[in-house]
Design a protein around this motif. Sequence first.
Motif, PDB file in Angstrom:
ATOM      1  N   PHE A   1       0.816  -1.216   0.000  1.00 19.58           N
ATOM      2  CA  PHE A   1       0.000   0.000   0.000  1.00 19.58           C
ATOM      3  C   PHE A   1       0.851   1.269   0.000  1.00 19.58           C
ATOM      4  O   PHE A   1       0.426   2.289  -0.523  1.00 19.58           O
ATOM      5  N   TRP A   2       2.036   1.219   0.588  1.00 22.72           N
ATOM      6  CA  TRP A   2       2.845   2.412   0.788  1.00 22.72           C
ATOM      7  C   TRP A   2       3.694   2.759  -0.434  1.00 22.72           C
ATOM      8  O   TRP A   2       3.809   3.935  -0.794  1.00 22.72           O
ATOM      9  N   LEU A   3       4.294   1.775  -1.082  1.00 23.18           N
ATOM     10  CA  LEU A   3       5.230   2.043  -2.178  1.00 23.18           C
ATOM     11  C   LEU A   3       4.595   2.740  -3.392  1.00 23.18           C
ATOM     12  O   LEU A   3       5.213   3.645  -3.955  1.00 23.18           O
ATOM     13  N   PRO A   4       3.393   2.363  -3.847  1.00 30.66           N
ATOM     14  CA  PRO A   4       2.852   3.067  -5.010  1.00 30.66           C
ATOM     15  C   PRO A   4       2.257   4.437  -4.691  1.00 30.66           C
ATOM     16  O   PRO A   4       1.876   5.174  -5.590  1.00 30.66           O
ATOM     17  N   ALA A   5       2.177   4.807  -3.435  1.00 30.82           N
ATOM     18  CA  ALA A   5       1.546   6.068  -3.030  1.00 30.82           C
ATOM     19  C   ALA A   5       2.427   7.265  -3.372  1.00 30.82           C
ATOM     20  O   ALA A   5       3.652   7.163  -3.420  1.00 30.82           O
ATOM     21  N   ARG A   6       1.789   8.385  -3.611  1.00 29.38           N
ATOM     22  CA  ARG A   6       2.471   9.646  -3.885  1.00 29.38           C
ATOM     23  C   ARG A   6       1.896  10.719  -2.971  1.00 29.38           C
ATOM     24  O   ARG A   6       0.711  10.733  -2.678  1.00 29.38           O
TER      25      ARG A   6
ATOM     26  N   GLU B   1      -1.313  18.793   0.230  1.00 31.49           N
ATOM     27  CA  GLU B   1      -0.998  18.001   1.415  1.00 31.49           C
ATOM     28  C   GLU B   1      -1.891  16.769   1.520  1.00 31.49           C
ATOM     29  O   GLU B   1      -2.559  16.539   2.518  1.00 31.49           O
ATOM     30  N   SER B   2      -1.874  15.990   0.453  1.00 30.28           N
ATOM     31  CA  SER B   2      -2.669  14.770   0.431  1.00 30.28           C
ATOM     32  C   SER B   2      -1.867  13.639  -0.203  1.00 30.28           C
ATOM     33  O   SER B   2      -0.829  13.864  -0.811  1.00 30.28           O
ATOM     34  N   VAL B   3      -2.375  12.441  -0.049  1.00 24.47           N
ATOM     35  CA  VAL B   3      -1.719  11.250  -0.564  1.00 24.47           C
ATOM     36  C   VAL B   3      -2.680  10.572  -1.537  1.00 24.47           C
ATOM     37  O   VAL B   3      -3.886  10.498  -1.290  1.00 24.47           O
ATOM     38  N   PHE B   4      -2.131  10.080  -2.646  1.00 23.55           N
ATOM     39  CA  PHE B   4      -2.950   9.409  -3.645  1.00 23.55           C
ATOM     40  C   PHE B   4      -2.144   8.297  -4.286  1.00 23.55           C
ATOM     41  O   PHE B   4      -0.933   8.213  -4.135  1.00 23.55           O
TER      42      PHE B   4
ATOM     43  N   VAL C   1      -8.194  10.225  -2.685  1.00 28.07           N
ATOM     44  CA  VAL C   1      -7.235  11.155  -2.111  1.00 28.07           C
ATOM     45  C   VAL C   1      -7.433  11.121  -0.602  1.00 28.07           C
ATOM     46  O   VAL C   1      -8.547  11.294  -0.116  1.00 28.07           O
ATOM     47  N   LEU C   2      -6.345  10.906   0.122  1.00 27.38           N
ATOM     48  CA  LEU C   2      -6.413  10.782   1.577  1.00 27.38           C
ATOM     49  C   LEU C   2      -5.519  11.824   2.241  1.00 27.38           C
ATOM     50  O   LEU C   2      -4.516  12.249   1.664  1.00 27.38           O
ATOM     51  N   THR C   3      -5.869  12.190   3.440  1.00 24.40           N
ATOM     52  CA  THR C   3      -4.967  13.009   4.237  1.00 24.40           C
ATOM     53  C   THR C   3      -3.822  12.103   4.701  1.00 24.40           C
ATOM     54  O   THR C   3      -3.964  10.867   4.694  1.00 24.40           O
ATOM     55  N   PRO C   4      -2.696  12.677   5.101  1.00 20.73           N
ATOM     56  CA  PRO C   4      -1.609  11.827   5.600  1.00 20.73           C
ATOM     57  C   PRO C   4      -2.040  10.935   6.767  1.00 20.73           C
ATOM     58  O   PRO C   4      -1.608   9.787   6.864  1.00 20.73           O
ATOM     59  N   GLU C   5      -2.923  11.432   7.624  1.00 23.35           N
ATOM     60  CA  GLU C   5      -3.377  10.642   8.760  1.00 23.35           C
ATOM     61  C   GLU C   5      -4.254   9.469   8.293  1.00 23.35           C
ATOM     62  O   GLU C   5      -4.129   8.351   8.806  1.00 23.35           O
ATOM     63  N   GLN C   6      -5.152   9.716   7.333  1.00 20.18           N
ATOM     64  CA  GLN C   6      -5.971   8.629   6.786  1.00 20.18           C
ATOM     65  C   GLN C   6      -5.096   7.593   6.098  1.00 20.18           C
ATOM     66  O   GLN C   6      -5.317   6.387   6.237  1.00 20.18           O
TER      67      GLN C   6
ATOM     68  N   VAL D   1      -2.534   2.188   5.888  1.00 17.98           N
ATOM     69  CA  VAL D   1      -1.350   1.332   5.785  1.00 17.98           C
ATOM     70  C   VAL D   1      -1.178   0.501   7.048  1.00 17.98           C
ATOM     71  O   VAL D   1      -0.994  -0.716   6.988  1.00 17.98           O
ATOM     72  N   TRP D   2      -1.265   1.132   8.205  1.00 18.41           N
ATOM     73  CA  TRP D   2      -1.057   0.417   9.451  1.00 18.41           C
ATOM     74  C   TRP D   2      -2.164  -0.607   9.696  1.00 18.41           C
ATOM     75  O   TRP D   2      -1.908  -1.691  10.216  1.00 18.41           O
ATOM     76  N   SER D   3      -3.399  -0.280   9.318  1.00 19.53           N
ATOM     77  CA  SER D   3      -4.502  -1.240   9.493  1.00 19.53           C
ATOM     78  C   SER D   3      -4.318  -2.449   8.592  1.00 19.53           C
ATOM     79  O   SER D   3      -4.496  -3.591   9.021  1.00 19.53           O
ATOM     80  N   GLU D   4      -3.985  -2.203   7.337  1.00 21.34           N
ATOM     81  CA  GLU D   4      -3.813  -3.293   6.389  1.00 21.34           C
ATOM     82  C   GLU D   4      -2.606  -4.163   6.743  1.00 21.34           C
ATOM     83  O   GLU D   4      -2.600  -5.353   6.457  1.00 21.34           O
TER      84      GLU D   4
END
Length: 160
Positions: A97-102, A108-111, A121-126, A131-134
């Motif tokens: 989940f983390w490697l393909p993210a930008r 200030e978002s992650v996609f 599109v997620l906030t850094p906290e989401q 990632v941590w849940s998965e």
Amino acid sequence: MREAIHGKGAFRKELPTRLAKGPDKDWDGFLHFAEGIVLVGLALGWAYMGVDQEKPLYIGGGLVLAVALLVGTLFVVRDDAREKAVERAGLPRADYFWLPARYCGGCESVFCPQGEPWRGVLTPEQFKRLVWSEAGYADQLAAGDKAKDAEVPPGTVVGR
């Protein structure tokens, strides 16, 4: 993600913490063991002081305290080892989940550009919560971490 975490202004925005792939438990067990052994040594010093001054209460109290501290230290180190094992086991899933993210510094978002393995599109906290849940270690999120209370929108993970 690595560029965002180590890029200009990353520390000011706390990105290394907000976008962390997982808990960093590398030195916890060692440090807790070292702290425990120092405390056991102090308790044994107290017992030795009782021998030197002929005070049986110091001897008994120091020995009981040393044993209690040693047992407590072993329990803490064992829990640290369990948490580290959970982190190691979840690392491949976190990478998925983390490697393909930008990260977009402007908004200030992650996609995820391809929309896989997750979309939107997620906030850094989401994102951190996702990632941590998965990966299976969301229970290790610290009490003050905003990701602990972040809600990941339903349908974010492809196929669910």
